[in-house]
Design a protein around this motif. Structure first.
Motif, PDB file in Angstrom:
ATOM      1  N   GLN B 191      11.248  11.806 -13.670  1.00 17.04           N
ATOM      2  CA  GLN B 191      10.368  11.849 -14.697  1.00 17.04           C
ATOM      3  C   GLN B 191      11.176  11.461 -16.096  1.00 17.04           C
ATOM      4  OE1 GLN B 191       7.663  14.898 -14.547  1.00 17.04           O
ATOM      5  NE2 GLN B 191       7.968  15.433 -16.765  1.00 17.04           N
ATOM      6  N   ALA B 192      12.191  12.079 -16.282  1.00 14.44           N
ATOM      7  CA  ALA B 192      12.947  11.968 -17.295  1.00 14.44           C
ATOM      8  C   ALA B 192      13.487  10.199 -17.518  1.00 14.44           C
ATOM      9  CB  ALA B 192      14.275  12.776 -17.520  1.00 14.44           C
ATOM     10  N   GLN B 193      14.032   9.922 -16.518  1.00 14.66           N
ATOM     11  CA  GLN B 193      14.506   8.306 -16.338  1.00 14.66           C
ATOM     12  C   GLN B 193      13.176   7.464 -17.043  1.00 14.66           C
ATOM     13  OE1 GLN B 193      15.330   7.189 -12.547  1.00 14.66           O
ATOM     14  NE2 GLN B 193      17.278   8.865 -12.339  1.00 14.66           N
ATOM     15  N   VAL B 194      12.235   7.860 -16.254  1.00 18.29           N
ATOM     16  CA  VAL B 194      11.160   6.919 -16.705  1.00 18.29           C
ATOM     17  C   VAL B 194      10.497   6.875 -18.193  1.00 18.29           C
ATOM     18  CG1 VAL B 194       8.601   6.294 -16.249  1.00 18.29           C
ATOM     19  CG2 VAL B 194      10.169   6.725 -14.603  1.00 18.29           C
ATOM     20  N   LEU B 195      10.654   8.119 -18.597  1.00 24.04           N
ATOM     21  CA  LEU B 195      10.109   8.689 -19.908  1.00 24.04           C
ATOM     22  C   LEU B 195      11.132   7.851 -20.781  1.00 24.04           C
ATOM     23  CD1 LEU B 195       9.007  12.230 -19.692  1.00 24.04           C
ATOM     24  CD2 LEU B 195       7.723  10.090 -20.108  1.00 24.04           C
ATOM     25  N   ASN B 196      12.474   7.996 -20.675  1.00 25.18           N
ATOM     26  CA  ASN B 196      13.519   7.130 -21.494  1.00 25.18           C
ATOM     27  C   ASN B 196      13.281   6.014 -21.679  1.00 25.18           C
ATOM     28  OD1 ASN B 196      14.410   9.942 -22.179  1.00 25.18           O
ATOM     29  ND2 ASN B 196      16.326   9.865 -20.805  1.00 25.18           N
ATOM     30  N   ILE B 197      12.997   5.269 -20.310  1.00 27.90           N
ATOM     31  CA  ILE B 197      12.922   3.779 -20.359  1.00 27.90           C
ATOM     32  C   ILE B 197      11.866   3.381 -21.352  1.00 27.90           C
ATOM     33  CG2 ILE B 197      12.009   2.018 -18.917  1.00 27.90           C
ATOM     34  CD1 ILE B 197      13.874   2.886 -16.796  1.00 27.90           C
ATOM     35  N   LEU B 198      10.565   4.124 -20.911  1.00 27.57           N
ATOM     36  CA  LEU B 198       9.465   4.044 -22.012  1.00 27.57           C
ATOM     37  C   LEU B 198       9.683   3.780 -23.308  1.00 27.57           C
ATOM     38  CD1 LEU B 198       6.667   5.632 -19.828  1.00 27.57           C
ATOM     39  CD2 LEU B 198       6.923   3.135 -20.308  1.00 27.57           C
ATOM     40  N   ASP B 199      10.358   4.848 -23.665  1.00 30.97           N
ATOM     41  CA  ASP B 199      10.727   5.057 -25.145  1.00 30.97           C
ATOM     42  C   ASP B 199      11.616   3.901 -25.540  1.00 30.97           C
ATOM     43  OD1 ASP B 199      10.755   6.907 -27.326  1.00 30.97           O
ATOM     44  OD2 ASP B 199      13.079   7.411 -26.989  1.00 30.97           O
ATOM     45  N   ARG B 200      12.669   3.347 -24.861  1.00 31.98           N
ATOM     46  CA  ARG B 200      13.509   2.347 -25.105  1.00 31.98           C
ATOM     47  C   ARG B 200      12.734   1.225 -25.338  1.00 31.98           C
ATOM     48  NH1 ARG B 200      15.953  -0.955 -22.193  1.00 31.98           N
ATOM     49  NH2 ARG B 200      15.906   0.238 -20.381  1.00 31.98           N
ATOM     50  N   LEU B 201      11.725   0.816 -24.391  1.00 32.58           N
ATOM     51  CA  LEU B 201      11.033  -0.225 -24.388  1.00 32.58           C
ATOM     52  C   LEU B 201      10.069  -0.626 -25.499  1.00 32.58           C
ATOM     53  CD1 LEU B 201      10.198  -0.734 -20.653  1.00 32.58           C
ATOM     54  CD2 LEU B 201      11.723  -1.911 -21.907  1.00 32.58           C
ATOM     55  N   LYS B 202       9.759   0.713 -25.889  1.00 33.01           N
ATOM     56  CA  LYS B 202       8.729   0.398 -27.069  1.00 33.01           C
ATOM     57  C   LYS B 202       9.295   0.137 -28.261  1.00 33.01           C
ATOM     58  CE  LYS B 202       5.949   3.552 -29.866  1.00 33.01           C
ATOM     59  NZ  LYS B 202       5.712   5.027 -30.594  1.00 33.01           N
ATOM     60  N   ASP B 203      10.682   0.452 -28.693  1.00 34.15           N
ATOM     61  CA  ASP B 203      11.172  -0.177 -29.839  1.00 34.15           C
ATOM     62  C   ASP B 203      11.581  -1.630 -29.409  1.00 34.15           C
ATOM     63  OD1 ASP B 203      11.015   2.401 -31.047  1.00 34.15           O
ATOM     64  OD2 ASP B 203      13.081   3.124 -30.196  1.00 34.15           O
ATOM     65  N   GLU B 204      12.105  -1.963 -28.413  1.00 40.82           N
ATOM     66  CA  GLU B 204      12.489  -3.228 -28.181  1.00 40.82           C
ATOM     67  C   GLU B 204      11.366  -4.203 -28.160  1.00 40.82           C
ATOM     68  OE1 GLU B 204      15.677  -2.432 -24.820  1.00 40.82           O
ATOM     69  OE2 GLU B 204      14.772  -4.320 -24.139  1.00 40.82           O
ATOM     70  N   PHE B 205      10.193  -3.958 -27.685  1.00 38.39           N
ATOM     71  CA  PHE B 205       9.163  -4.942 -27.611  1.00 38.39           C
ATOM     72  C   PHE B 205       8.215  -4.661 -28.383  1.00 38.39           C
ATOM     73  CE2 PHE B 205      11.384  -4.988 -23.503  1.00 38.39           C
ATOM     74  CZ  PHE B 205      11.427  -6.483 -23.169  1.00 38.39           C
ATOM     75  N   GLY B 206       8.172  -3.627 -29.251  1.00 37.56           N
ATOM     76  CA  GLY B 206       7.388  -3.511 -30.425  1.00 37.56           C
ATOM     77  C   GLY B 206       5.802  -3.107 -29.979  1.00 37.56           C
ATOM     78  N   LEU B 207       6.017  -2.110 -28.839  1.00 36.60           N
ATOM     79  CA  LEU B 207       4.678  -1.926 -28.328  1.00 36.60           C
ATOM     80  C   LEU B 207       3.984  -0.567 -28.788  1.00 36.60           C
ATOM     81  CD1 LEU B 207       6.266  -1.957 -24.695  1.00 36.60           C
ATOM     82  CD2 LEU B 207       4.598  -3.622 -25.474  1.00 36.60           C
ATOM     83  N   THR B 208       2.770  -0.432 -28.626  1.00 34.98           N
ATOM     84  CA  THR B 208       2.019   0.790 -28.996  1.00 34.98           C
ATOM     85  C   THR B 208       1.536   1.030 -27.685  1.00 34.98           C
ATOM     86  OG1 THR B 208       0.970  -0.871 -31.041  1.00 34.98           O
ATOM     87  CG2 THR B 208      -0.050   1.242 -30.138  1.00 34.98           C
ATOM     88  N   TYR B 209       1.495   2.446 -27.597  1.00 37.73           N
ATOM     89  CA  TYR B 209       1.258   3.300 -26.311  1.00 37.73           C
ATOM     90  C   TYR B 209      -0.088   4.166 -26.524  1.00 37.73           C
ATOM     91  CZ  TYR B 209       5.894   2.276 -24.061  1.00 37.73           C
ATOM     92  OH  TYR B 209       7.159   1.514 -23.689  1.00 37.73           O
ATOM     93  N   ILE B 210      -0.620   4.095 -25.466  1.00 38.20           N
ATOM     94  CA  ILE B 210      -1.658   5.078 -25.310  1.00 38.20           C
ATOM     95  C   ILE B 210      -1.150   5.902 -24.023  1.00 38.20           C
ATOM     96  CG2 ILE B 210      -4.262   6.051 -24.660  1.00 38.20           C
ATOM     97  CD1 ILE B 210      -5.167   3.674 -26.437  1.00 38.20           C
ATOM     98  N   PHE B 211      -0.744   7.281 -24.213  1.00 37.58           N
ATOM     99  CA  PHE B 211      -0.154   7.774 -23.232  1.00 37.58           C
ATOM    100  C   PHE B 211      -1.233   9.118 -22.729  1.00 37.58           C
ATOM    101  CE2 PHE B 211       2.723  10.641 -20.990  1.00 37.58           C
ATOM    102  CZ  PHE B 211       3.610  10.102 -20.523  1.00 37.58           C
ATOM    103  N   ILE B 212      -1.351   8.717 -21.493  1.00 36.37           N
ATOM    104  CA  ILE B 212      -2.632   9.858 -20.874  1.00 36.37           C
ATOM    105  C   ILE B 212      -1.955  10.712 -20.056  1.00 36.37           C
ATOM    106  CG2 ILE B 212      -4.655  10.146 -19.531  1.00 36.37           C
ATOM    107  CD1 ILE B 212      -5.746   7.248 -20.540  1.00 36.37           C
ATOM    108  N   SER B 213      -1.968  12.040 -20.094  1.00 37.69           N
ATOM    109  CA  SER B 213      -1.336  13.033 -19.269  1.00 37.69           C
ATOM    110  C   SER B 213      -2.158  14.406 -19.124  1.00 37.69           C
ATOM    111  CB  SER B 213      -0.097  13.134 -19.686  1.00 37.69           C
ATOM    112  OG  SER B 213       0.588  14.108 -18.887  1.00 37.69           O
ATOM    113  N   HIS B 214      -1.734  15.419 -18.151  1.00 39.85           N
ATOM    114  CA  HIS B 214      -2.437  16.538 -18.233  1.00 39.85           C
ATOM    115  C   HIS B 214      -1.366  17.325 -18.503  1.00 39.85           C
ATOM    116  CE1 HIS B 214      -0.684  16.061 -14.154  1.00 39.85           C
ATOM    117  NE2 HIS B 214      -0.343  17.390 -14.278  1.00 39.85           N
ATOM    118  N   ASP B 215      -0.146  16.876 -18.716  1.00 42.33           N
ATOM    119  CA  ASP B 215       0.996  17.646 -18.676  1.00 42.33           C
ATOM    120  C   ASP B 215       1.353  17.750 -20.417  1.00 42.33           C
ATOM    121  OD1 ASP B 215       3.612  18.598 -19.083  1.00 42.33           O
ATOM    122  OD2 ASP B 215       4.372  18.034 -17.012  1.00 42.33           O
ATOM    123  N   LEU B 216       1.157  18.819 -21.027  1.00 42.25           N
ATOM    124  CA  LEU B 216       1.158  19.135 -22.434  1.00 42.25           C
ATOM    125  C   LEU B 216       2.476  18.912 -22.785  1.00 42.25           C
ATOM    126  CD1 LEU B 216      -0.915  22.011 -22.546  1.00 42.25           C
ATOM    127  CD2 LEU B 216      -1.516  20.351 -23.632  1.00 42.25           C
TER     128      LEU B 216
END
Lengths: 645, 326
Positions: B191-216
């Motif tokens: 989970q942490a690997q994927v979260l970290n990749i998502l975080d990096r990609l957001k900066d790299e590609f100038g993305l906007t995320y809508i992050f849906i989860s039940h995990d607070l």
């Protein structure tokens, strides 16, 4: 970037654990036999023009009704003096050709209708499937007769009739599968990749439906040949003088008593042909059908096989509910041995809650299932260790003794209550059954006890709820029913395998606090399996952390959470986001856990551990005691000071 | 202040309804109703809620996999709903989706190359040479070796499969990615690997995320702003720090108190009501009323508007008696 990419480089492609489809088919003696016979028949039919056979259609009235093994006529002659062997081989050729082409035609159109109807859904689906229903509403032979009557008798028309009659069979089968597949996520994903409907249907869904089409074809082709023979027998298929198995049978019928061989020979050929095709078809289905692939064909026995070479001598201690030592459980699949549990010790005192923590594949569930022999055999088996339940070794008991203990002294609560409860019986029926399995109570008393149990797990209006079916209850309620069932016969120990993972957070909190209360009220020991340290904090007194089939650290919940000693434990805690600490850096554990059929020497975590030294990679690392009740399987444990999480 | 990239106004998705052949009206369920949401360029909008709260339905509305039965959704100034109907490929070039179950979202009979090529061919129109180049870039972006391209999905672990799912979403070069429970099916260490990749990609590609989860805790760690959903509606919305530190709506309160936290022993009492209202027969007023410790008669009259603030316009709750007012 380079080093990260290198870190996740693909491992060497290993030989597959599962044998190939062809080998599986060959392992099935009946299917292999069918294949051999079918191949022989097909070769014979294909070779018909090359074989030195007399013309099958030339009549010789002088030579009529020669018996079997007659001079020049191995299988005799028929009423017009035609050579039966020659007619048989040429007739088989015709029957096979008709059967196979009818199957292909039916499969093509039926699958197309099924695919389109299943994918389009709504009105298109309704329209197409009602059309199919209309075809199915006719008795099939009547429909075939009607088609042949309209088109006129003849082999080609019989072929069309049989194909049309079998289209619904394909259409319905394929539609069912397609409906399921088109709701799958990869179809949505393909749509978001810009694929059009036609592209999705034929490039995404069709490849997944193909095995089903092949299975359906392999099981219908035999029928098709029978039906062709049926129509020809009635004189509507092959027209004289052309030979086909059905018409040969029809010819022989009139002289059945004077010259039985004329009808028995083609009859036997039909039998051999259809039988071999069906055996092969069943074999193909067993190999290709994913539901049967999962091992449903090998029926596990009621209890895990125990094949211990030596029984360790362990003296029972008082006050201990479960004392398990050196448990080793293995799975033998193909030639591989998966050491799912490689020597696990667990101690559970009366009224204590022990958390067994680990990621998927760490062996925590197999450990728990081994206790009461619930690991399926084949392929699982317990190869070493003892499990003393209040002093008695569970692994040396008879099956009947274990059965008596299951659901009474030791009971289970599983992750998904919806699949644990039987959907067709009311909650009350299931509770009563659980009670009466171990207690000689009358129905009325058992009913009353069931209502008391529901009240105990805080289900409002228990007497009414007994009449509810599982699907009428919410997930939290269902899990409460499972807990009630676990406590129905005064359990001493509950094995709870991720009991709250499938629940919402608010419901999870309630179920956890219910379990905590009941544990105190009934003084029952709980073995609580989870992957969530938050859940562990809420309910467990002690924790055992598992990795690759072994316990790597054990101690009280507070000790482990505040000062994890094993590098795996500390990294596992560090990589999870914690509520209220959003700024926390998440340090992912690079790499993947080892596969348990190929464990490295030494510490299984060494490959992912930043502190690993050369001596971590050799020999057996012992579970070393650090203090009373606290042990770690590491040569270089983390400091004992509390780590700032 | 950056402009709103996505504007959802009063979105509604009703399932069922209509009439039978004989004019009898059929029961209907509102999966999403009255949802208003603005997402600014470059931010991560977290959406939390329990099962059945409508968060996944909302996600499907945003990527055009489902159509709203009411309200408007505008993306970058254009009507997203109309575009999804007229030219779904155009929308797919702007908004992409990452699925919850990484393995189920990959076709088991296709190689990773075929899966990743699809958006490059259909959405970007790349030819052979350029496609090959882009495939390498994508695999590198999600930390996977290019050798993986010729493998089949079942050969991957959950974390790797989810990275492929992310690469597929990236292939379309979108402005926004809707992540629907992207890490729920994964083991915690992955989970942490994927979260970290998502975080990096957001900066790299100038993305906007809508992050849906039940995990607070996951939502808290990734989001700039958070919307809490209950029973098809947004009950609280605000900056993530504010919402998690000073929850206003009693439901948010309950959620935060129920979440298991390492080191936390206290749990909420076990006999309070946790049942959701009957969706076919929703209560007239606030849908949380039956579970709410703060409810009064006014709560039964009408659903409270999402306009209760404590001075900060950005942090709003749909409650007549929010926490922090007393």
């Amino acid at each position: 970037m380079a080093e990260v990419t290198a870190g996740t480089a693909p491992e060497k492609k290993k030989k597959r654990g599962r044998p190939s489809a062809v080998r599986l088919l060959m392992n099935n003696t009946l299917a292999a036999g069918g294949l051999v016979v079918l191949c022989l028949v097909i070769l014979l039919a294909l070779a018909a023009p090359l074989l030195p056979l007399p013309n099958p259609d030339v009549t010789a009235p002088a030579n009529r009704l020669q018996p079997l093994f007659a001079e020049g006529h191995l299988l005799g002659t028929d009423a017009l003096g035609r050579d039966i062997l020659s007619r048989l081989i040429w007739g088989t050729r015709v029957s096979l050709a008709v059967g196979i082409s009818a199957t292909l035609i039916a499969a093509f159109f039926g699958s197309l209708i099924g695919l389109v109807a299943g994918y389009a859904g709504g009105r298109v689906d309704n329209l197409m499937m009602r059309g199919i229903d209309m075809i199915m509403a006719f008795p099939y032979i009547l429909l075939a007769l009607a088609i042949v009557a309209a088109l006129g008798p003849g082999l080609l028309n019989a072929l069309y009739a049989i194909a049309v009659v079998n289209i619904p069979f394909f259409a319905r089968n394929i539609r069912g599968i397609t409906v399921g597949l088109s709701r799958r996520e990869f179809v949505d994903a393909a749509r978001l990749s810009g694929k059009s409907n036609a592209q999705i249907l034929f490039m995404e869904i069709l490849p997944n439906v193909l095995p089903v089409i092949i299975i359906t074809m392999s099981t219908t082709i035999g029928w098709m040949i029978l039906e062709t023979a049926g129509l020809s027998f009635l004189g509507l298929g092959a027209q004289p003088p052309q030979a086909d198995l059905g018409s040969m049978l029809g010819d022989g019928r009139k002289i059945l008593f004077t010259a039985p061989h004329v009808s028995i020979v083609p009859g036997l050929m039909i039998f051999v042909l259809v039988m071999s095709i069906n055996l092969l078809g069943d074999g193909v289905r067993d190999v290709l059908d994913p539901r049967l692939k999962s091992g449903a064909l090998s029926r596990p026995v009621a209890r895990t096989a125990v094949t211990r070479t030596n029984v360790p001598d362990v003296r029972p201690k008082t006050g201990t509910t479960l004392d398990m030592q050196g448990l080793k459980t293995e799975f033998h699949v193909g030639g591989d041995i998966y050491k799912a549990v490689g020597g696990v010790d667990l101690k559970l005192k009366q009224g204590e809650c022990l958390g067994l923590v680990g990621e998927s594949g760490s062996g925590k569930s197999v450990t728990a299932m081994s206790i009461m022999g619930l690991v399926p055999t084949p392929p699982g088996r317990i190869v070493d260790g003892v499990a003393l339940l209040e002093g008695d070794d569970l692994f040396s008991m008879t099956d009947e003794q274990v059965r008596q203990l299951r659901g009474s002294v030791v009971s289970h609560v599983f992750q998904d209550p919806l699949s644990t409860l039987h959907p067709l019986f009311t909650v009350g029926d299931q509770l009563v059954e659980a009670i009466q399995a171990h207690q000689p109570l009358s129905s009325a008393d058992a009913q009353k006890k069931a209502a008391d149990l529901l009240a105990m797990v805080r289900i409002p209006n228990p007497a009414e709820r007994l009449k509810a079916y599982p699907h009428e209850l919410s997930g939290g309620m269902r899990q409460r029913v499972c807990i009630a069932m676990a406590l129905a016969n005064d359990a001493r120990m509950i094995i709870a395998d991720e009991p709250t993972t499938a629940l919402d957070v608010t419901v999870q909190a309630q179920v956890l606090s219910l379990l905590a209360t009941l544990r105190k009220e009934h003084n029952v020991a709980i073995l609580f399996i989870t992957h969530d340290f938050g859940v562990v904090s809420a309910i467990c007194d002690r924790v055992a952390v598992m990795y690759a089939g072994k316990i790597v650290e054990t101690g009280t919940t507070d000790e482990i959470l505040s000062a994890p000693a094993h590098p795996y434990t500390s990294r596992l805690i560090a990589c999870v986001p914690v509520l209220g600490e959003p700024g926390r850096r998440l340090d992912a554990i690079e790499g993947r856990p080892p596969v348990v059929n190929n464990l490295p020497e030494g510490c299984a975590f060494a490959a992912r551990c930043p502190k690993a030294q050369p001596d971590c990679r050799s020999g057996e690392i012992p579970l070393a005691e650090m203090s009373e009740g606290r042990a770690v399987r590491c040569l270089y444990p983390e400091t004992k000071e509390p780590i700032d999480a | 202040m950056p402009e709103a990239l996505l504007e959802i106004t009063d979105a509604e998705r009703r399932f069922g309804g209509g009439r039978t052949l004989f004019g009898k009206s059929l029961p209907a369920v509102h999966a999403v109703q009255g949802v208003a949401l603005d997402v600014k360029k470059g931010e991560t909008m977290g959406v939390v809620g329990e099962s059945g709260c409508g968060k996944s339905t909302l996600a499907r509305l945003i990527v055009g996999l489902d159509k709203p039965t009411g309200g408007t959704i505008r993306f970058d100034g254009t009507d997203l709903v109309a575009e999804a109907k007229a030219d779904p490929r155009k929308l797919a070039r702007k908004v992409q989706y990452v699925f919850q179950d990484p393995v189920a979202s990959l076709n088991p009979r296709k190689t990773i190359r075929t899966i990743l090529e699809a958006p490059l061919i259909h959405l970007r129109g790349f030819d052979g040479q350029k496609r090959e180049e882009r495939l390498r870039e994508l695999m590198e972006a999600v930390n996977l070796a290019p050798e993986f391209l010729d493998r089949y999905p079942h050969e991957f672990s959950g974390g790797q499969a989810q990275r492929i799912g992310i690469a597929r979403a990236l292939a379309a070069d979108p402005d926004m990615i809707v992540l629907d429970e992207p890490v729920s099916a994964l083991d915690v260490s992955v989970q942490a690997q994927v979260l970290n990749i998502l975080d990096r990609l957001k900066d790299e590609f100038g993305l906007t995320y809508i992050f849906i989860s039940h995990d607070l805790s996951v939502v808290e760690s990734v989001s700039d702003r958070v919307a809490v959903m209950y029973f098809g509606r947004i009950v609280e919305i605000g900056p993530a720090k504010e919402v998690f530190a000073r929850p206003r709506h009693p439901y948010t309160h309950l959620l935060l108190n129920s979440a298991p936290v390492p080191g936390r022993k206290s749990l909420i009492p076990e006999d309070t009501n946790t049942e959701l209202p009957d969706p076919y027969n929703p209560p007239p007023g606030c849908s949380f009323f039956a579970r709410c410790p703060r409810g009064t008669d006014v709560c039964k009259t009408a659903f409270p508007p999402l306009d209760q603030t404590d001075g900060n316009e950005n942090h709003r709750a749909a409650c007549y008696h929010p926490h922090g007012d007393d």
